[in-house]
Design a protein around this motif. Structure first.
Motif, PDB file in Angstrom:
ATOM      1  N   ASN A 183       0.839  -1.200   0.000  1.00 54.11           N
ATOM      2  CA  ASN A 183       0.000   0.000   0.000  1.00 54.11           C
ATOM      3  C   ASN A 183       0.872   1.247   0.000  1.00 54.11           C
ATOM      4  N   ASP A 184       0.245   2.385   0.151  1.00 54.82           N
ATOM      5  CA  ASP A 184       0.904   3.681   0.071  1.00 54.82           C
ATOM      6  C   ASP A 184       1.859   3.898   1.246  1.00 54.82           C
ATOM      7  N   LYS A 185       3.070   4.352   0.943  1.00 51.22           N
ATOM      8  CA  LYS A 185       4.060   4.617   1.984  1.00 51.22           C
ATOM      9  C   LYS A 185       3.577   5.675   2.965  1.00 51.22           C
ATOM     10  N   LEU A 186       2.851   6.685   2.469  1.00 53.38           N
ATOM     11  CA  LEU A 186       2.346   7.724   3.352  1.00 53.38           C
ATOM     12  C   LEU A 186       1.358   7.150   4.362  1.00 53.38           C
ATOM     13  N   LEU A 187       0.520   6.220   3.904  1.00 55.51           N
ATOM     14  CA  LEU A 187      -0.409   5.555   4.812  1.00 55.51           C
ATOM     15  C   LEU A 187       0.350   4.724   5.846  1.00 55.51           C
ATOM     16  N   VAL A 188       1.339   3.972   5.386  1.00 55.06           N
ATOM     17  CA  VAL A 188       2.109   3.115   6.288  1.00 55.06           C
ATOM     18  C   VAL A 188       2.784   3.942   7.375  1.00 55.06           C
ATOM     19  N   SER A 189       3.426   5.038   6.976  1.00 52.52           N
ATOM     20  CA  SER A 189       4.128   5.888   7.943  1.00 52.52           C
ATOM     21  C   SER A 189       3.161   6.469   8.962  1.00 52.52           C
ATOM     22  N   TYR A 190       1.989   6.884   8.481  1.00 53.48           N
ATOM     23  CA  TYR A 190       0.990   7.466   9.373  1.00 53.48           C
ATOM     24  C   TYR A 190       0.501   6.439  10.392  1.00 53.48           C
ATOM     25  N   LEU A 191       0.195   5.237   9.939  1.00 55.26           N
ATOM     26  CA  LEU A 191      -0.329   4.210  10.842  1.00 55.26           C
ATOM     27  C   LEU A 191       0.695   3.800  11.893  1.00 55.26           C
ATOM     28  N   ILE A 192       1.943   3.674  11.474  1.00 58.51           N
ATOM     29  CA  ILE A 192       2.998   3.295  12.415  1.00 58.51           C
ATOM     30  C   ILE A 192       3.161   4.373  13.488  1.00 58.51           C
ATOM     31  N   LYS A 193       3.066   5.636  13.065  1.00 58.33           N
ATOM     32  CA  LYS A 193       3.273   6.750  13.985  1.00 58.33           C
ATOM     33  C   LYS A 193       2.077   7.002  14.888  1.00 58.33           C
ATOM     34  N   SER A 194       0.852   6.909  14.332  1.00 61.13           N
ATOM     35  CA  SER A 194      -0.317   7.398  15.057  1.00 61.13           C
ATOM     36  C   SER A 194      -1.184   6.321  15.701  1.00 61.13           C
ATOM     37  N   GLN A 195      -1.191   5.108  15.159  1.00 58.42           N
ATOM     38  CA  GLN A 195      -2.145   4.116  15.636  1.00 58.42           C
ATOM     39  C   GLN A 195      -1.510   2.914  16.331  1.00 58.42           C
ATOM     40  N   ASN A 196      -0.205   2.911  16.401  1.00 60.85           N
ATOM     41  CA  ASN A 196       0.495   1.863  17.143  1.00 60.85           C
ATOM     42  C   ASN A 196       0.132   0.460  16.650  1.00 60.85           C
ATOM     43  N   LEU A 197      -0.114   0.322  15.356  1.00 59.46           N
ATOM     44  CA  LEU A 197      -0.379  -0.996  14.801  1.00 59.46           C
ATOM     45  C   LEU A 197       0.917  -1.803  14.759  1.00 59.46           C
ATOM     46  N   PRO A 198       0.846  -3.097  14.995  1.00 58.16           N
ATOM     47  CA  PRO A 198       2.053  -3.929  14.977  1.00 58.16           C
ATOM     48  C   PRO A 198       2.479  -4.275  13.552  1.00 58.16           C
ATOM     49  N   ILE A 199       2.809  -3.247  12.786  1.00 59.36           N
ATOM     50  CA  ILE A 199       3.269  -3.443  11.413  1.00 59.36           C
ATOM     51  C   ILE A 199       4.543  -2.642  11.203  1.00 59.36           C
ATOM     52  N   LYS A 200       5.241  -2.949  10.133  1.00 63.51           N
ATOM     53  CA  LYS A 200       6.437  -2.177   9.791  1.00 63.51           C
ATOM     54  C   LYS A 200       6.589  -2.147   8.274  1.00 63.51           C
ATOM     55  N   GLY A 201       7.197  -1.078   7.788  1.00 64.13           N
ATOM     56  CA  GLY A 201       7.435  -0.944   6.371  1.00 64.13           C
ATOM     57  C   GLY A 201       8.665  -1.722   5.950  1.00 64.13           C
ATOM     58  N   ALA A 202       8.638  -2.233   4.714  1.00 64.05           N
ATOM     59  CA  ALA A 202       9.782  -2.953   4.152  1.00 64.05           C
ATOM     60  C   ALA A 202      10.160  -2.290   2.823  1.00 64.05           C
ATOM     61  N   GLY A 203      10.342  -3.093   1.775  1.00 61.92           N
ATOM     62  CA  GLY A 203      10.795  -2.553   0.494  1.00 61.92           C
ATOM     63  C   GLY A 203       9.772  -1.676  -0.190  1.00 61.92           C
ATOM     64  N   LEU A 204      10.252  -0.868  -1.131  1.00 62.25           N
ATOM     65  CA  LEU A 204       9.421   0.076  -1.859  1.00 62.25           C
ATOM     66  C   LEU A 204       9.182  -0.389  -3.293  1.00 62.25           C
ATOM     67  N   GLY A 205       8.064   0.077  -3.858  1.00 63.45           N
ATOM     68  CA  GLY A 205       7.746  -0.202  -5.247  1.00 63.45           C
ATOM     69  C   GLY A 205       8.029   1.000  -6.117  1.00 63.45           C
ATOM     70  N   LYS A 206       7.316   1.075  -7.234  1.00 64.43           N
ATOM     71  CA  LYS A 206       7.494   2.148  -8.203  1.00 64.43           C
ATOM     72  C   LYS A 206       6.644   3.347  -7.808  1.00 64.43           C
TER      73      LYS A 206
END
Length: 253
Positions: A183-206
């Motif tokens: 999904n969108d990197k901006l969404l991932v960064s927001y969720l990790i920062k604001s909602q404390n979901l147990p997820i983490k970002g990995a590699g990037l796409g195009k």
């Protein structure tokens, strides 16, 4: 990737920009706007049930420039493009990536957001994919009909699991039903920062460019929206909204 044009190339001074009236095709002074309402930080409901988010703020600002009242119509991502064709709303403001395939059937404003898709995995997982090639043979969640689903298909060899929207992808990722999400990197960064979901970002796409989607038979509305977006950038409104949600200006590639 489409390159954004500089303001100087488009207008000889911000003082020449005036409020843009809406085309005559819109009725009753209303701009109907399709969006998910479940896609933070772009469009979602806060703890009081109020619709909020970056795309909500941008949509309201565009409507104000057009001298129209914004009316939001919430729908699942899987049916959002079909809803536009069925005239359920005038535009979609919901991080719709501009692709050649979509441009065959719908029109887009000039790009108003640049972002990059990101692979998401469960926090604590030993699986750390660096690229889409590392997802081969894995169960990977994506929103049905999204640009992310198409990128996963193009990579080949990935067991793609589709969902109505991003919320369902994240839920199954957290519970371990899928190995990764995309999904969108901006969404991932927001969720990790604001909602404390147990997820983490990995590699990037195009990288993607996002536009406001509308029907092809309404060139007057497209021209008015493009001018409104230009005005929002020129008067600082866009930068203020973008920094509020992301801490940076996401209108630049």
């Amino acid at each position: 990737m489409k390159k954004t044009l500089t303001l100087l190339a488009l207008v000889a001074g911000t003082t020449a920009l005036a409020a843009t009236p809406a085309p005559n095709t819109l009725t009753k002074g209303v701009l109907k706007i399709g969006m998910e309402g479940t896609y933070p930080p772009f469009t979602y409901k806060d703890e009081k049930g109020n619709l909020t988010g970056f795309d909500v703020d941008i949509a309201r600002a565009v409507a104000a420039k057009l001298k129209l009242k914004p009316e939001f119509v919430l729908t699942e991502w899987s049916g959002i493009l079909a809803g536009l064709q069925a005239n359920k709303y005038d535009v979609i403001v919901n991080q719709v990536a501009i692709t050649e395939e979509r441009q065959k059937t719908i029109a887009f404003s000039t790009p108003y957001v640049y972002s990059t898709p990101q692979i998401i995995v469960k926090k604590g997982s030993t699986f750390n994919p660096k690229s889409l090639a590392d997802l081969k043979g894995k169960r990977v969640g994506s929103s049905l009909g999204s640009n992310y689903e198409q990128q996963l298909k193009a990579a080949g060899g990935i067991n793609i699991v589709t969902y109505p929207g991003a919320a369902e992808v994240l839920a199954d990722l957290v519970t371990g039903r899928i190995d990764a999400g995309y999904n969108d990197k901006l969404l991932v960064s927001y969720l990790i920062k604001s909602q404390n979901l147990p997820i983490k970002g990995a590699g990037l796409g195009k990288a993607d460019s996002m536009g406001i989607a509308l029907k092809k038979n309404n060139p007057g509305l497209k021209a008015a929206i493009d001018k409104a977006l230009l005005q929002l950038k020129a008067d600082g409104t866009y930068a203020r909204i973008s920094r509020q949600w992301f801490g940076t200006d996401v209108s630049k590639p």
